[in-house]
Design an enzyme around this catalytic site. Structure first.
Site, short mmCIF file in Angstrom:
data_model
loop_
_atom_site.label_atom_id
_atom_site.label_comp_id
_atom_site.label_asym_id
_atom_site.label_seq_id
_atom_site.Cartn_x
_atom_site.Cartn_y
_atom_site.Cartn_z
N GLU A 157 0.81 -1.23 0.00
CA GLU A 157 0.00 0.00 0.00
C GLU A 157 0.84 1.27 0.00
OE1 GLU A 157 -0.65 -2.60 1.99
OE2 GLU A 157 -2.77 -3.12 1.82
N PHE A 217 -11.69 -6.98 13.76
CA PHE A 217 -10.60 -7.45 12.91
C PHE A 217 -10.24 -6.38 11.87
CE2 PHE A 217 -9.26 -9.75 8.99
CZ PHE A 217 -8.02 -10.14 9.45
N GLN A 218 -8.98 -6.10 11.76
CA GLN A 218 -8.45 -5.08 10.83
C GLN A 218 -9.07 -3.71 11.06
OE1 GLN A 218 -8.46 -6.74 6.77
NE2 GLN A 218 -6.40 -7.49 7.16
N LYS A 225 -17.62 -0.59 5.83
CA LYS A 225 -18.04 -1.59 4.85
C LYS A 225 -19.55 -1.58 4.61
CE LYS A 225 -17.29 -6.37 3.49
NZ LYS A 225 -16.71 -7.68 3.84
N MET A 282 24.23 9.26 2.14
CA MET A 282 24.08 10.53 2.86
C MET A 282 24.31 10.33 4.36
SD MET A 282 23.80 13.66 2.32
CE MET A 282 22.97 14.18 0.81
#
Lengths: 163, 572
Positions: free
Chosen positions: B50, B112-113, B162, B479
């Site tokens: 993602e 969940f999630q 959802k 760097m």
């Protein structure tokens, strides 16, 4: 310097969190913060007390204005304004102290709103400095509990902060 | 037309003119993905992580000027997206981020999630929404695009539970043609009085300099900026984010300024009497020590965001407004007015600048057998005729690309300037290549950065994106190593990156062309060969001198006149 900033915000969930978040994320101080809906149910009014140099206060007002939910804001300290805060203070009031406390409450134009054999609960309204003065005037050992609302403010004169 | 929530989302994207959505499916967004499956107008690009969806949408937005759109699921989908969102936020990139959320009735139950996406993203978005009623969905999406693309742009998150996208519940759909918000009214024009005041000061300037930033690119103001600079004959320096707005090969350009800016740009900043800042935000990498910043200058600042004005440095003439409009108005005031720049003073100022320029602060050893990273960028410039889209990751390679590619057009240089996100380059290039399938798109990266999103080579294969990855491989986080060499007595704590995959084989296993070049004499040939594969992704592993540092350098907290120059220069 101490500043009182009055904010008109969309009455959306998360609006308060956005303001609180802004202050922690950018390291600004919040001394107090009060929020409640207004006569217009779609708006809430927030009064925020903060401290900072002129530069910091300028940034605070700009950053607050940048929040999408902020409709309008005014730094009340820039002009004439009124400031009121309410305090509920519970004091130990045994026989010998009862008269003296009553007199003190009268001097400060407070009200005793609950009484028991051993305690008074006092309601006091005024500028934050007046509430501070009352707390200092009372013997520290007599104080059982202090609850303060934080200041609300409004500008002087006929003009109002509205849409 | 009656539509379900999932269908409304897809229809809104269509109505908004969105062609590409970068995303990754999951439980909370299954209804939306089902709606995507049933149509062909909105193309979904399946990334492999993602974070990459965020950078790809971001790269797409930076290259096209249109808002980038991404779609991820709840919980880890959203948290993985946060780096992408924060990257876009720091560089003011317009983006609309759709995140799935657990169904409304279970929000707050540690389902969940479930994460508090609105809470997590609040500090790194321009605004965010949680959609609580299906009836609000279309209007919220319209508002999100409006907020993301107007004023100072930025990412907007829409968190969608959802149950809102349930295919069984349909409501009449219409996409609002306009949106008006009483609490959000971006400025559309700069104050003419302020503009006139600024012009007067500019005409009296003896040592003026333009300092311009990403705001010029974002507002597509390259043309009026270039016209203004060339009309006045003033020198101009650009920030890392502003490169390409005024042509890198333009005669008034002093190079980039700031921590790794050129000697002439930084010295001009230090000595200037009138600084004209345009769409730039006085970031610490630009100003160095703010007390020593432009000590003699009257500062004019043009910016769309009032909170940028006098945030880090006190400004004398603020002009709040869209930079394109303000620059056009400025040109008009100048063309219609009687005043002219001070010719004689400007001549002397340019003579001084030429003296600084003659230091040749970007020089490097061109005789070495080991490939110098600077040279790799110069060869890239030559082979692509200076006309490629170049994305980068973060570190030395990023600075070398900024210093040596000399971008002549805006929106060609795509990098994470504000947040400094390693892993940005490859997914950002995917977004660019999706937008411009025929264009040459190069990723300049390092062996450390590229590994942060290297899985996206699979995405590139799936969508046939012929990106060219130019890896400046010095075997360390360059760097970090440079700072350790300068400021930690060469204690190279954890900055080595000697253990890497064989990038050629790795690339081949992803189905692309892998190449490696080790000697200076082979560099140009290899670069040409890489770009000769028009339809293939090529990963060119360029082994560069591991000891090379980025010069000039202003140490953090120092003034513009205190630069480290390359070894061998007179002013070390």
């Amino acid at each position: 310097m101490r500043h009182i900033i009055s904010i008109l915000m969309e009455n959306e969930s998360g609006a308060l969190a956005r303001v609180a978040n802004l202050f922690t994320a950018r390291g600004y101080n919040i001394e107090s913060l009060t929020v409640a809906p207004t006569e217009d149910q779609s708006l809430s009014r927030m009064t925020l007390v903060t401290r900072g140099s002129d530069e910091i206060i300028e940034q605070i007002t700009k950053q607050l204005n940048k929040l999408i939910d902020v409709v309008k804001l005014v730094d009340l300290t820039e002009g004439g304004h009124l400031e009121r805060e309410m305090m509920l203070i519970k004091l130990r009031a045994e026989r010998t102290q009862r008269e003296e406390i009553k007199r003190l409450v009268d001097i400060f134009r407070g009200k005793i709103i609950d009484v028991t054999d051993t305690s008074y609960t006092v309601e006091l309204t005024g500028a934050a400095s007046k509430l501070n003065a009352f707390v200092e005037a009372v013997d520290e050992e007599l104080i059982i509990e202090v609850v303060r609302t934080g200041p609300s403010g409004i500008g002087r004169g006929p003009k109002g902060l509205g849409l | 037309m009656e539509l379900s929530g999932g269908e409304i989302i897809v229809q809104c994207l269509k109505d908004e003119g969105v062609e590409h959505v970068f995303g990754y499916p999951g439980g909370a967004v299954l209804h939306i993905y089902d709606a995507i499956f049933k149509q062909k107008d909105v193309k979904h690009i399946l990334v492999r992580h993602e974070q990459a969806a965020g950078h790809a949408a971001d790269g797409y937005a930076r290259a096209t000027g249109k808002p980038g759109v991404m779609l991820v699921t709840s919980g880890p989908g959203a948290t993985n997206a946060v780096t992408g969102i924060a990257t876009a936020f720091m560089d003011s990139i317009p983006m609309v981020v759709l995140t799935g959320q657990v169904p409304t009735p279970v929000i707050g139950s540690d389902a969940f999630q479930e994460v508090d996406t609105v809470g997590i993203t609040r500090p790194c978005v321009k605004h965010n929404f949680l959609v609580k009623r299906l009836e609000d969905l279309a209007e919220t999406i319209k508002k999100a695009f409006y907020i993301a693309t107007t004023g100072r742009p930025g990412p907007v998150v829409i968190d969608i539970p959802k149950d809102i996208t349930d295919p069984g519940i349909k409501i009449p759909y219409s996409y609002p043609s306009k949106v008006k918000m009483r609490s959000y009214n971006p400025v559309i024009k700069g104050h003419l009085g302020q503009i006139k005041k600024a012009v007067k000061i500019m005409m009296e300037a003896e040592r003026p300099v333009f300092y311009t930033g990403g705001g010029v690119v974002l507002d597509d103001a390259a043309k009026p900026l270039t016209d203004l600079v060339d009309t006045l004959g003033f020198p101009i320096t650009q920030t890392l984010m502003g490169l390409g707005a005024y042509p890198g090969s333009g005669k008034h350009f002093l190079g980039m300024l700031g921590m790794h800016g050129t000697y002439e740009a930084n010295m001009a900043m230090h000595e200037t009497d009138v600084l004209i800042a345009v769409g730039a935000r006085f970031d610490d990498r630009i100003t160095g020590h703010v007390k020593q910043f432009c000590p003699d200058a009257t500062i004019i600042h043009i910016d769309i965001d009032p909170s940028s004005i006098s945030k880090n440095v006190r400004v004398d003439i603020p002009i709040v407004g869209p930079v394109k409009q303000v620059l056009k108005d400025m040109l008009k005031v100048i063309n219609e007015g009687e005043m002219n720049p001070k010719k004689q003073a400007l001549k002397q100022w340019w003579e001084q600048i030429e003296k600084w320029r003659s230091m040749d602060c970007l020089k490097y050893d061109q005789t070495s057998d080991l490939i110098k990273p600077q040279q790799a960028i110069e060869v890239l410039h030559k082979v692509t005729k200076g006309d490629a889209y170049v994305t980068s990751d973060v570190g030395q390679h990023q600075m070398f690309a900024a210093q040596f590619y000399r971008f002549d057009k805006p929106r060609r240089w795509i990098n994470s300037g504000g947040l400094g996100t390693m892993g940005f380059g490859l997914p950002a290039a995917m977004g660019v290549q999706m937008a411009f399938p025929k264009a040459e798109v190069a990723v300049v990266t390092g062996e450390s950065s590229i590994q942060m999103c290297i899985q996206e080579m699979a995405t590139c294969l799936q969508y046939e994106l012929p990106i060219k990855i130019i890896l400046l491989n010095n075997g360390c986080m360059g760097m970090v190593r440079q700072w350790q060499e300068f400021f930690y007595e060469s204690r190279y704590s954890q900055s080595g990156m000697g253990v890497t995959p064989d990038f050629v084989k790795l690339t081949e296993s992803y189905g692309h062309v892998g190449m490696r070049v080790e000697k200076t004499k082979d560099l140009e040939g290899a670069m040409k060969e890489a770009f000769s594969y028009k339809d293939r992704l090529v990963f060119l592993d360029v082994v560069v001198d591991p000891t090379e540092n980025v010069y000039p350098m202003i140490a953090a907290g120092k003034g513009h006149h205190e630069m480290y120059l390359s070894p061998g220069s007179e002013l070390v």
